[in-house]
Scaffold this motif. Structure first.
Motif, PDB file in Angstrom:
ATOM      1  N   SER A  84      27.284  42.193  46.044  1.00  0.00           N
ATOM      2  CA  SER A  84      27.037  43.606  46.316  1.00  0.00           C
ATOM      3  C   SER A  84      28.018  44.126  47.345  1.00  0.00           C
ATOM      4  N   ASN A  85      28.437  45.369  47.139  1.00  0.00           N
ATOM      5  CA  ASN A  85      29.347  46.049  48.057  1.00  0.00           C
ATOM      6  C   ASN A  85      28.765  47.419  48.351  1.00  0.00           C
ATOM      7  N   PHE A 121      26.014  51.444  34.107  1.00  0.00           N
ATOM      8  CA  PHE A 121      25.996  50.018  33.830  1.00  0.00           C
ATOM      9  C   PHE A 121      27.265  49.626  33.078  1.00  0.00           C
ATOM     10  N   GLY A 122      27.801  48.449  33.391  1.00  0.00           N
ATOM     11  CA  GLY A 122      28.959  47.923  32.690  1.00  0.00           C
ATOM     12  C   GLY A 122      28.772  46.440  32.442  1.00  0.00           C
ATOM     13  N   PHE A 123      29.545  45.882  31.515  1.00  0.00           N
ATOM     14  CA  PHE A 123      29.318  44.497  31.108  1.00  0.00           C
ATOM     15  C   PHE A 123      30.596  43.664  31.072  1.00  0.00           C
ATOM     16  N   THR A 124      31.638  44.138  31.733  1.00  0.00           N
ATOM     17  CA  THR A 124      32.887  43.388  31.802  1.00  0.00           C
ATOM     18  C   THR A 124      32.931  42.574  33.088  1.00  0.00           C
ATOM     19  N   ARG A 125      33.629  41.447  33.036  1.00  0.00           N
ATOM     20  CA  ARG A 125      33.740  40.588  34.204  1.00  0.00           C
ATOM     21  C   ARG A 125      34.601  41.259  35.274  1.00  0.00           C
ATOM     22  N   MET A 126      34.263  41.049  36.535  1.00  0.00           N
ATOM     23  CA  MET A 126      35.018  41.639  37.623  1.00  0.00           C
ATOM     24  C   MET A 126      35.183  40.628  38.755  1.00  0.00           C
ATOM     25  N   GLU A 127      36.133  40.880  39.621  1.00  0.00           N
ATOM     26  CA  GLU A 127      36.335  40.038  40.793  1.00  0.00           C
ATOM     27  C   GLU A 127      35.261  40.339  41.829  1.00  0.00           C
ATOM     28  N   THR A 128      34.875  39.304  42.572  1.00  0.00           N
ATOM     29  CA  THR A 128      33.839  39.471  43.597  1.00  0.00           C
ATOM     30  C   THR A 128      34.334  38.898  44.933  1.00  0.00           C
ATOM     31  N   PRO A 129      35.258  39.575  45.568  1.00  0.00           N
ATOM     32  CA  PRO A 129      35.829  39.044  46.812  1.00  0.00           C
ATOM     33  C   PRO A 129      34.803  39.009  47.935  1.00  0.00           C
ATOM     34  N   TYR A 130      34.876  37.954  48.701  1.00  0.00           N
ATOM     35  CA  TYR A 130      34.029  37.849  49.890  1.00  0.00           C
ATOM     36  C   TYR A 130      34.741  36.970  50.914  1.00  0.00           C
ATOM     37  N   ILE A 177      26.607  41.712  34.419  1.00  0.00           N
ATOM     38  CA  ILE A 177      26.243  43.127  34.438  1.00  0.00           C
ATOM     39  C   ILE A 177      26.745  43.732  35.737  1.00  0.00           C
ATOM     40  N   LYS A 178      27.402  44.880  35.639  1.00  0.00           N
ATOM     41  CA  LYS A 178      27.829  45.629  36.814  1.00  0.00           C
ATOM     42  C   LYS A 178      26.991  46.901  36.895  1.00  0.00           C
ATOM     43  N   ILE A 179      26.443  47.170  38.087  1.00  0.00           N
ATOM     44  CA  ILE A 179      25.579  48.330  38.286  1.00  0.00           C
ATOM     45  C   ILE A 179      26.145  49.191  39.409  1.00  0.00           C
ATOM     46  N   ASN A 180      26.421  50.441  39.109  1.00  0.00           N
ATOM     47  CA  ASN A 180      26.744  51.421  40.151  1.00  0.00           C
ATOM     48  C   ASN A 180      25.453  52.116  40.561  1.00  0.00           C
ATOM     49  N   SER A 181      25.187  52.127  41.843  1.00  0.00           N
ATOM     50  CA  SER A 181      23.883  52.613  42.284  1.00  0.00           C
ATOM     51  C   SER A 181      24.003  53.445  43.551  1.00  0.00           C
ATOM     52  N   LYS A 182      23.066  54.360  43.709  1.00  0.00           N
ATOM     53  CA  LYS A 182      22.893  55.092  44.961  1.00  0.00           C
ATOM     54  C   LYS A 182      21.595  54.623  45.586  1.00  0.00           C
ATOM     55  N   ILE A 185      17.121  53.995  57.004  1.00  0.00           N
ATOM     56  CA  ILE A 185      18.572  54.116  57.138  1.00  0.00           C
ATOM     57  C   ILE A 185      18.922  55.597  57.230  1.00  0.00           C
ATOM     58  N   ARG A 186      19.419  56.013  58.374  1.00  0.00           N
ATOM     59  CA  ARG A 186      19.690  57.435  58.588  1.00  0.00           C
ATOM     60  C   ARG A 186      20.809  57.965  57.693  1.00  0.00           C
ATOM     61  N   VAL A 187      21.765  57.102  57.347  1.00  0.00           N
ATOM     62  CA  VAL A 187      22.949  57.571  56.627  1.00  0.00           C
ATOM     63  C   VAL A 187      22.781  57.504  55.111  1.00  0.00           C
ATOM     64  N   SER A 188      21.608  57.187  54.615  1.00  0.00           N
ATOM     65  CA  SER A 188      21.419  57.113  53.170  1.00  0.00           C
ATOM     66  C   SER A 188      21.407  58.532  52.577  1.00  0.00           C
ATOM     67  N   PRO A 189      21.779  58.693  51.290  1.00  0.00           N
ATOM     68  CA  PRO A 189      22.030  57.611  50.336  1.00  0.00           C
ATOM     69  C   PRO A 189      23.405  56.969  50.514  1.00  0.00           C
ATOM     70  N   LEU A 190      23.457  55.701  50.124  1.00  0.00           N
ATOM     71  CA  LEU A 190      24.687  54.928  50.178  1.00  0.00           C
ATOM     72  C   LEU A 190      25.142  54.605  48.761  1.00  0.00           C
ATOM     73  N   ASP A 191      26.437  54.444  48.598  1.00  0.00           N
ATOM     74  CA  ASP A 191      26.988  54.040  47.304  1.00  0.00           C
ATOM     75  C   ASP A 191      27.092  52.523  47.259  1.00  0.00           C
ATOM     76  N   ALA A 192      26.585  51.934  46.197  1.00  0.00           N
ATOM     77  CA  ALA A 192      26.597  50.478  46.084  1.00  0.00           C
ATOM     78  C   ALA A 192      27.080  50.052  44.707  1.00  0.00           C
ATOM     79  N   THR A 193      27.777  48.931  44.686  1.00  0.00           N
ATOM     80  CA  THR A 193      28.121  48.241  43.450  1.00  0.00           C
ATOM     81  C   THR A 193      27.417  46.891  43.482  1.00  0.00           C
ATOM     82  N   ILE A 194      26.649  46.618  42.454  1.00  0.00           N
ATOM     83  CA  ILE A 194      25.932  45.351  42.348  1.00  0.00           C
ATOM     84  C   ILE A 194      26.411  44.662  41.078  1.00  0.00           C
ATOM     85  N   TYR A 195      26.854  43.444  41.217  1.00  0.00           N
ATOM     86  CA  TYR A 195      27.408  42.701  40.086  1.00  0.00           C
ATOM     87  C   TYR A 195      26.652  41.382  39.955  1.00  0.00           C
TER      88      TYR A 195
END
Length: 281
Positions: A99-100, A260-269, A69-74, A80-90
């Motif tokens: 998470s990125n 929300f998405g359900f396709t496989r993705m790369e998770t570089p770290y 599952i891929k989740i795009n989230s705010k 955190i003073r700079v919120s909201p932040l953009d996040a991708t959670i896979y």
């Protein structure tokens, strides 16, 4: 470093109970659920038989399986003073949570969590961590986080195993409430703590609210879910997840899941050679 890593880890967040002393409900005929009374003073669950209780437990514990599952989230956080932040959670089921986090056009932080532990890199301060789950437990002043907890928290699934002998279920017009009769002991790494548990579910068994209160301190964790969305294969996911930490450490984090998405993705770290490792104490 701490503000970015804390945000990364807490948003993937809090609680499971992979404990030595908790067990799934035993479905023998001698088991019973204490029936609480409604506001009108009448037992709203009176007369329910074993199949009804099984339906409840099956509905809150057994969910459609998924591969990824891929989740795009705010993300908004009160510290955190700079919120909201953009996040991708896979999430790859039972394998990893990646998470990125971006601030404006800058990639601020990245993390990958597996059953073995936590790795996170702070690109702003050029630091990184590589730790077991003690880091997150110490950060939140609790003792019950493991990998599977994070999956269940993010997906709005019941993250505690409770016995029907030690819990009561109340049925009302809004749904179901499950609360502990006796304190639940959680033992991890030779540390034992006791919690009072309260969980609320909608009429179709979506988890709406969960609270664990440490009985010997003011420490508590609350999670509020809202705006559930349906997908194929009867999968349901929350669009809003609010995490509230109370007690000796306080914080509030809101995840607004926009896609929300359900396709496989790369998770570089990776960690650049010139980054400094932060030792967790």
């Amino acid at each position: 470093m701490k503000k970015w890593v804390s945000l990364l880890l807490v948003t993937m967040v809090v609680l499971s109970c992979k404990t030595k002393k908790n067990a799934m409900p035993n479905n023998s005929e001698n088991d019973s659920i204490i029936v609480a009374k409604s506001d009108e003073g009448k037992p709203t669950d009176e007369g329910k038989n074993i199949s009804d209780r099984l339906t409840f437990y099956e509905s809150i514990y057994i969910h459609p399986k998924f591969d990824q599952i891929k989740i795009n989230s705010k993300i908004t956080a009160d510290n955190i003073r700079v919120s909201p932040l953009d996040a991708t959670i896979y999430i790859e089921s039972d394998k990893k949570i990646w998470s990125n986090i971006n601030f404006l056009f800058f990639n601020a932080a990245r993390a990958i969590i597996t059953p073995e532990g936590i790795r996170a890199v702070d690109k702003y301060n050029k630091n990184f961590i590589d730790s077991d789950f003690d880091y997150l437990n110490n950060l939140l002043n609790i003792n019950f986080i493991d990998y599977k907890t994070l999956e269940k928290i993010l997906l709005g699934r019941t993250f505690l195993k409770v016995s029907d002998r030690n819990s009561k279920i109340t049925k009302n017009a809004d749904g179901y409430q499950l609360s502990s009769i006796t304190n639940q002991k959680i033992v991890t790494n030779d540390q034992e703590r006791e919690y009072k548990i309260n969980m609320q579910y909608s009429n179709n068994y979506d988890l709406i609210y969960a609270k664990l209160q440490d009985v010997k301190s003011d420490d508590a964790v609350e999670i509020v879910y809202d705006q559930w969305e349906s997908f194929d294969n009867n999968l349901r996911l929350p669009q809003s997840v609010k995490i509230i930490i109370k007690g000796s450490k306080t914080s509030q984090i809101l995840l607004e899941n926009t896609k929300f998405g359900f396709t496989r993705m790369e998770t570089p770290y990776s960690v650049p050679a010139n980054y400094k490792k932060i030792e967790i104490k």
